[in-house]
Design a protein around this motif. Structure first.
Motif, PDB file in Angstrom:
ATOM      1  N   ASP A  85       0.821  -1.215   0.000  1.00 57.95           N
ATOM      2  CA  ASP A  85       0.000   0.000   0.000  1.00 57.95           C
ATOM      3  C   ASP A  85       0.858   1.271   0.000  1.00 57.95           C
ATOM      4  OD1 ASP A  85      -2.387  -1.385  -0.009  1.00 57.95           O
ATOM      5  OD2 ASP A  85      -2.513  -1.464   2.167  1.00 57.95           O
TER       6      ASP A  85
ATOM      7  N   LYS B 273      -0.420   3.843  -2.508  1.00 60.89           N
ATOM      8  CA  LYS B 273      -1.695   4.412  -2.065  1.00 60.89           C
ATOM      9  C   LYS B 273      -1.479   5.452  -0.980  1.00 60.89           C
ATOM     10  CE  LYS B 273      -5.183   1.654  -1.607  1.00 60.89           C
ATOM     11  NZ  LYS B 273      -6.104   0.607  -1.102  1.00 60.89           N
TER      12      LYS B 273
ATOM     13  N   GLU C 174       0.558   8.155  -9.009  1.00 56.51           N
ATOM     14  CA  GLU C 174       0.235   7.116  -9.990  1.00 56.51           C
ATOM     15  C   GLU C 174       1.066   7.285 -11.257  1.00 56.51           C
ATOM     16  OE1 GLU C 174      -1.740   4.560  -9.933  1.00 56.51           O
ATOM     17  OE2 GLU C 174      -3.264   4.829  -8.374  1.00 56.51           O
TER      18      GLU C 174
ATOM     19  N   GLN D 121       0.046   8.595  -2.491  1.00 60.34           N
ATOM     20  CA  GLN D 121      -0.951   9.279  -3.323  1.00 60.34           C
ATOM     21  C   GLN D 121      -1.890  10.110  -2.465  1.00 60.34           C
ATOM     22  OE1 GLN D 121      -1.095   9.827  -6.352  1.00 60.34           O
ATOM     23  NE2 GLN D 121      -3.069   9.507  -7.352  1.00 60.34           N
TER      24      GLN D 121
END
Length: 775
Positions: free
Chosen positions: A459, A462, A473, A465
Motif C-alpha cells: 500500500d 496508495k 500514480e 498518493q
C-alpha cells in the motif's frame, strides 16, 4: 528562601494544571532513555538489580547485546542471556565499542560473544544479577530493504536499582571533581587550563548565575572577569554557543572559556545576578540573593564584594521586545538534566549559583539545585547542541556527518542542520567563491541533514498518493518528483523529493520529521499495509551542483544496463551507480538539487562516505570543484526562487501562498488538504512574488512591504544577488499589489523611518524556464 521561612515548592515540569500544559517537560526520573538508530550503539554501566527494557522493536529490528565483567570476560549470563552470535564489526560499525575495548586491554574483535535479540511486539525486560559493562548495538541485517534502513529507532530504558543523589545526565568523560549547588546558594571553585566545567540544571527551569576570573590576575591583585558586553560584541549574538563563535571574553577581549556543548540553547547575558535591592523594591527585604552569595564565596580569593554582580545567567529565558525594547522573561526552556559544558582557556576562579528567585517565572516559580562537574584536561569531547524531533521527544546531541573527517580540515565554521553539523562556509574560497563555483563550474555540499524515509509495502503507493499533492500514480520507477505534504487546511507540513525505487518502494527526502509522523498517522487511520522506515544517519548524501557536474560524474559513474545510465538521466531521474566499475562503492544518484543549476545528489552508505568524497574531489579538480556551505546555498536558492522552511513555508501558510502551487495537482481525486487548496486557488488573498530592490540594502526576514502608508506584504527571504548585482527578495504580497512592475517599498527602522524601493517581479529571478537544471 526568605530567611528561615518554609518554601512550599511546586514545579511546572511534567505537570498539567487547569489551563496549562507542559508537554515538553517530563518529570525528573532516574531511569535513562536512549534511542538506538541503525548502526548506533550505547554503553551502559549496569549494577546489580538494575532493570533494562527494550521497546518499539519490530520483527526486523536486530539488537546485539555485548556484556563484559571486570576482567573483560563474557558476562551475558548476568542478564540471563546466552551467546547466540559473534561480533562482526563490518556489520555493527561500532567505533565506540572498538575504542572502549582497546582502552580496556584489547580483545580479538571477531571472537566477542553477543546475544542478538529480535522481538515483534511488546517490551523485553532484563534484570542484572551482578555488575557488567553492557553495550547495545542496533545492527543491520540481510533483511534490510534499501541502503541499510531499518524499522527503528529502538527505545532502551535503563532503570537503576539503587538511587543516590540527583538525577544527572551521563558523564562526558573522566571527572576531577563534582558537587551540587543547593538551591538559593552559590559555590566558588577553580579550573585549570584545559579542564571542562559542566553546569547541570538538575530538575529543569532553574537559572544558574556564573562568572569567572583569571587566576594570574588575582595573584597580582587585579580582577579580570568575563565581560558580557565584550562577549556579545565578539560573538555577534546574545551569548556564545558551540561552533565558530563559542567563547566568553574579558573586557580586553581575551578569551577565557569556550562553550563545547549546550543542550538548552537559551540563556541571558544582559541581566545582573539577582540583588538584595531588587527583592527589597518588590516587597521582600532580607531575601536571599545571588549577588550576596557570590560575594560571600568569592571573598576567600580576595575578590572585592559587590552589591550587584554582572553574570552569565545560564538557563534564564529572556528576550528583548522588538516594539518597546523592554527585556522580557518567562519560564526557562531547560529540561531536567540540561547542561552547558565549557573548556577553560586559562587558569580560572569560577562561581556558580542556584538562583533563589521564587517570586517570578525565572526559576519556574520553584528554585531547585544545580550540579557542577569538572572534567580533566584533554578529554575528547565533541561540540554539540541538543536536538529534539518534537518538544516531548527524547533529546539527542548533534553529531558529525559521515563526511566530517574531510570537512573539518577545510573549515571550522559549522552550524546545526537538524541533528548534524553542517558547514556554513569555507575560508579558503569564501561564500562568493563558493557561489561562483556553483554558477560557473561545480560545487559539492554535504546535505546529510536531510530527513530520509523509506515507504515500503503493497500500500506504499496508495499512502503517498493520499499524502502528497502530486499524482504518484504517474511516477515511474527510477523517477522522482518534487511534492508537498499538507494538512486539512492546505498549510504545508513539509516539502521534499519523492523517489520511486520500485513498484512498492518509495524514498521521501524532506526537511522535517513532522511529515513522517503525518504519514504514520494516515497509514494507521486507513489500516494500510505499509511500513515507514526512518533511514536517519545511515544514508549520508552529497549535492553536486553546477554546469560541469555531469562532466565530473562521467569520470566516476558506472551503471548496470537494467538501470538508467548517467547520460540518460533527465531532470528528476534516479539511478543506482557504483564508483568506476561493478566492484566500486555503490551509491544512489538522482538528478536533483536545491540550486536551480544542473545538479545531482549522491546517497551512499556511511562506510563508503569518505571514499566517495575523495573520488569526487579528485575527479573534480580539473573542473574547478569547490566545497560549498549553507551561506552560498542561501544566495543560490533565493535567486532560483526556491522555498525554505520558516521563510516561504511557515505556519498558517498554504501551498499557493508559499509559492508552491506548481506542485499541487488539483486534478487528483483526493489528497490531504485538497478541498482547502481548491477553495484557496479560486480566491487567493496573497501571492509569493519577487522584489527587485533599487539598492544593495538587504532587508531582514519579516520586513514589512508597503504600498504608500499601508502594509501589503512581508519579506520571506532576501539576499544580494552577485549575478544581478542588486538586492532581491521574495515576499508574500496581497494579490491587489502583486502585478509585475508594481512599485512597492520595504520598510526598515520600524518600517517607517527608512524605505527601500522595489519592483514586483516573477520568480525565479534567474533562468525562469529552468533551462540550466534541464540541460
Amino acid at each position: 528562601m526568605r530567611g528561615q521561612s518554609v518554601l512550599y515548592a511546586f514545579n511546572n515540569v511534567g505537570h498539567e494544571t487547569p489551563g496549562r500544559s507542559f508537554p515538553g517537560f517530563r518529570k525528573p526520573t532516574h531511569a535513562r532513555d536512549y534511542w538506538l538508530a541503525p548502526r548506533e550503539s550505547v554503553h551502559l554501566e549496569v549494577k546489580p538489580g538494575d532493570l533494562l527494557s527494550l521497546e518499539d522493536m519490530s520483527a526486523k529490528d536486530q539488537l546485539a547485546l555485548v556484556a563484559f565483567d571486570g576482567a573483560g570476560g563474557d558476562a551475558l549470563d548476568a542478564l540471563g542471556l546466552i551467546s547466540n552470535s559473534r561480533m562482526n564489526f563490518s556489520k555493527f560499525d561500532s567505533a565506540e565499542l572498538a575504542g572502549w575495548i582497546s582502552t580496556n586491554g584489547g580483545r580479538d574483535f571477531d571472537a566477542i560473544a553477543a546475544h542478538v535479540v529480535a522481538v515483534s511486539s511488546g517490551v523485553l525486560v532484563l534484570k542484572a544479577e551482578r555488575p557488567v559493562d553492557l553495550w547495545l548495538i542496533c545492527q543491520s541485517t540481510s533483511q534490510d530493504l534499501v541502503c541499510g534502513s531499518l524499522g527503528g529507532p529502538v527505545s532502551v530504558r535503563h532503570k537503576p536499582a539503587v538511587v543516590s543523589g540527583p538525577v544527572l545526565p551521563p558523564l562526558l568523560g573522566e571527572t576531577r571533581d563534582e558537587f551540587t549547588v543547593s538551591r538559593g546558594t552559590g559555590l566558588a571553585y577553580e579550573l585549570k587550563k584545559g579542564e571542562i566545567v559542566q553546569i547541570i540544571d538538575v530538575e529543569g527551569q532553574q537559572c544558574s548565575d556564573f562568572t569567572a576570573f583569571r587566576s594570574d590576575a588575582l595573584m597580582a591583585g587585579e580582577e579580570w572577569m568575563i565581560d558580557s558586553t565584550a562577549t556579545r560584541s565578539m560573538v555577534r549574538r546574545a551569548y556564545p554557543g558551540p561552533g565558530l563563535f563559542d567563547k566568553f571574553y574579558d573586557r580586553e577581549m581575551r578569551p577565557m572559556l569556550n562553550v563545547v556543548q549546550d543542550t538548552c540553547g537559551r540563556h541571558d547575558t544582559f541581566g545582573l545576578a539577582c540583588t538584595a535591592r531588587g527583592y527589597e523594591e518588590r516587597g521582600y527585604p532580607g531575601h536571599v540573593n545571588c549577588s550576596d552569595n557570590m560575594s560571600e564565596v568569592l571573598d576567600p580569593y580576595g575578590i572585592a564584594r559587590r552589591s550587584a554582580w554582572p553574570a552569565i545567567n545560564f538557563f534564564w529565558n529572556t528576550w528583548i521586545d522588538p516594539d518597546d525594547q523592554t527585556i522580557q522573561t518567562a519560564e526557562s526552556y531547560s529540561r531536567p538534566g540540561d547542561y552547558v559544558a565549557m573548556r577553560a582557556m586559562e587558569d580560572l576562579v569560577c562561581v556558580s549559583t542556584a538562583c533563589p528567585d521564587d517570586i517570578d517565572a525565572i526559576n519556574g516559580w520553584n528554585p531547585t539545585d544545580v550540579h557542577v562537574r569538572i572534567y580533566r584536561p584533554d578529554q575528547p569531547m565533541r561540540r554539540a547542541v541538543a536536538y529534539r524531533e518534537k518538544e516531548d521527544a527524547p533529546m539527542t546531541t548533534s553529531q558529525n556527518s559521515a563526511f566530517h573527517e574531510r570537512l573539518s580540515v577545510l573549515t571550522q565554521h559549522f552550524a546545526p542542520a537538524r541533528n548534524l553539523w553542517a558547514p556554513v562556509s569555507y575560508p579558503a574560497f569564501g561564500t562568493l567563491g563558493e557561489y561562483w563555483a556553483c554558477r560557473e563550474a561545480v560545487a559539492i555540499q554535504d546535505m546529510s541533514g536531510l530527513r530520509k524515509y523509506d515507504i515500503v509495502g503493497p500500500d506504499a503507493m496508495k499512502l503517498m498518493q493520499l499524502a502528497t499533492t502530486r499524482n504518484v500514480e504517474k511516477l515511474a520507477v527510477w523517477r522522482a518528483s518534487y511534492t508537498l505534504m499538507c494538512d486539512d487546511s492546505g498549510t504545508v507540513i513539509d516539502d521534499g523529493t519523492l523517489l520511486r525505487l520500485g513498484p512498492d518502494l518509495f524514498r521521501w527526502c524532506c526537511g522535517a520529521e513532522e511529515s513522517a509522523r503525518a504519514l504514520e498517522a494516515l497509514a494507521h487511520e486507513l489500516g494500510l499495509q505499509v511500513r515507514i522506515h526512518d533511514v536517519r544517519e545511515s544514508l549520508p548524501n552529497l549535492a553536486l551542483q553546477g554546469p560541469k557536474s555531469r562532466d565530473l560524474l562521467r569520470k566516476l559513474v558506472f551503471t548496470q544496463p537494467q538501470v538508467p545510465a548517467l547520460d540518460q538521466l533527465k531532470w528528476f531521474g534516479v539511478t543506482m551507480s557504483r564508483l568506476r566499475d561493478r566492484e566500486g562503492a555503490p551509491f544512489l544518484l538522482s538528478r536533483t538539487g536545491y540550486t536551480g543549476e544542473l545538479g545531482y545528489e549522491i546517497f551512499c552508505s556511511k562506510s563508503d562516505a569518505i571514499e566517495i568524497w575523495d573520488a569526487v574531489m579528485a575527479a573534480g579538480e580539473e573542473f574547478g570543484i569547490v566545497p560549498m556551505g549553507s551561506a552560498a546555498l542561501e544566495i543560490v536558492r533565493i535567486e532560483a526562487g526556491l522555498a525554505a522552511r520558516n521563510a516561504e513555508i511557515a505556519p498558517g501558510i498554504d501551498a499557493f501562498e508559499a509559492g508552491l502551487g506548481f506542485a499541487v495537482d488539483l486534478a487528483k481525486k483526493s489528497f490531504t488538504g485538497r478541498r482547502a487548496l481548491e477553495r484557496n486557488a479560486r480566491d487567493p488573498r496573497r501571492l509569493l512574488k519577487g522584489l527587485l530592490i533599487d539598492s544593495d540594502d538587504v532587508p531582514a526576514h519579516g520586513a514589512p512591504v508597503y504600498a504608500g502608508e499601508r502594509q501589503v506584504g512581508i519579506v520571506t527571504s532576501a539576499t544580494r544577488s552577485p549575478t544581478l548585482e542588486r538586492a532581491i527578495a521574495m515576499a508574500r504580497i496581497a494579490v491587489e499589489q502583486a502585478g509585475n512592475g508594481t512599485y512597492l517599498e520595504i520598510g526598515q527602522l520600524d518600517g517607517r523611518m527608512k524605505r527601500l524601493g522595489a519592483s514586483v517581479s516573477d520568480t525565479p529571478f534567474m533562468d525562469p524556464q529552468r533551462t540550466r537544471a534541464r540541460a
